[in-house]
Write an enzyme that holds these catalytic residues in place. Sequence first.
Site, PDB file in Angstrom:
ATOM      1  N   HIS A  82       0.749  -1.246   0.178  1.00 26.45           N
ATOM      2  CA  HIS A  82       0.115  -0.079  -0.103  1.00 26.45           C
ATOM      3  C   HIS A  82       0.917   1.110   0.020  1.00 26.45           C
ATOM      4  CE1 HIS A  82      -2.926   3.090   1.435  1.00 26.45           C
ATOM      5  NE2 HIS A  82      -1.944   3.417   2.122  1.00 26.45           N
TER       6      HIS A  82
ATOM      7  N   GLN B 138       3.647  11.627   6.190  1.00 25.93           N
ATOM      8  CA  GLN B 138       3.041  11.467   7.407  1.00 25.93           C
ATOM      9  C   GLN B 138       1.859  10.561   7.552  1.00 25.93           C
ATOM     10  OE1 GLN B 138       3.018  15.670   8.869  1.00 25.93           O
ATOM     11  NE2 GLN B 138       4.782  14.941   9.757  1.00 25.93           N
ATOM     12  N   GLU B 139       1.914   9.544   6.953  1.00 26.71           N
ATOM     13  CA  GLU B 139       0.718   8.737   6.369  1.00 26.71           C
ATOM     14  C   GLU B 139       0.189   7.921   7.630  1.00 26.71           C
ATOM     15  OE1 GLU B 139      -1.087   5.525   3.629  1.00 26.71           O
ATOM     16  OE2 GLU B 139       0.306   6.743   2.740  1.00 26.71           O
ATOM     17  N   VAL B 140      -1.000   7.713   7.865  1.00 29.54           N
ATOM     18  CA  VAL B 140      -1.606   6.645   8.741  1.00 29.54           C
ATOM     19  C   VAL B 140      -2.648   6.108   7.678  1.00 29.54           C
ATOM     20  CG1 VAL B 140      -2.970   6.319  10.684  1.00 29.54           C
ATOM     21  CG2 VAL B 140      -1.482   8.157  10.892  1.00 29.54           C
ATOM     22  N   SER B 141      -2.577   4.819   7.814  1.00 31.41           N
ATOM     23  CA  SER B 141      -3.418   3.866   6.729  1.00 31.41           C
ATOM     24  C   SER B 141      -4.479   3.018   7.606  1.00 31.41           C
ATOM     25  CB  SER B 141      -2.293   2.872   6.020  1.00 31.41           C
ATOM     26  OG  SER B 141      -1.445   3.517   5.131  1.00 31.41           O
TER      27      SER B 141
END
Length: 258
Positions: free
Chosen positions: A62, A129-132
Amino acid sequence: MKNITFIFFILLASPLYANGDRLYRADSRPPDEIKRSGGLMPRGHNEYFDRGTQMNINLYDHARGTQTGFVRYDDGYVSTSLSLRSAHLAGQSILSGYSTYYIYVIATAPNMFNVNDVLGVYSPHPYEQEVSALGGIPYSQIYGWYRVNFGVIDERLHRNREYRDRYYRNLNIAPAEDGYRLAGFPPDHQAWREEPWIHHAPQGCGNSSRTITGDTCNEETQNLSTIYLREYQSKVKRQIFSDYQSEVDIYNRIRDEL
């Protein structure tokens, strides 16, 4: 009004403009379309129901996306940002062709993983700075949204009347330790032989032996991610039922007192 606008954009420009229990996602789709879809669903969700294609719930896949930089057709995660500023920057980049788009404000929950924390030095795009969100984000988890017109964020936060605070109150994103075994590195990736992942490698990954059933590293990761998602969904359903039962009990008690 000018002073209010000025202060708002000073806050927006700061990397600290983030709320610990809120996440953000830029999206071209308006709220009514998101509602009809049941929320912010991963692309692989539609592929699964339309074509029977299995969702890829591999965090590393992802995060990398496709070679062209787009979302994978079978992706089982939905991307969010830690701050409004990060979401706005993402929107200005990937949604530059839209005169209007939206930034959705989302409550945190344990099906969400901080990509940089889980993948560490192997996170392909750490600046994002991703939160999946594994399996997507229900409409009831969306706190509200900002409208963005020609790159300018509207000052007003539009509240989602169907947001259910009691379902998501006091919930946080998953700790990094929960995500290490779901990282999804390829079988021979060196991360499986390094700290901290070496202690969490699924069977068939790195130096770990194959499973009894002969599942590969990728298959075992898929199985573990599916189990994690189902356990989370069951927890939310139990909370919903518990709240419903409490409301019924209160109603019955009031009725008996009248």
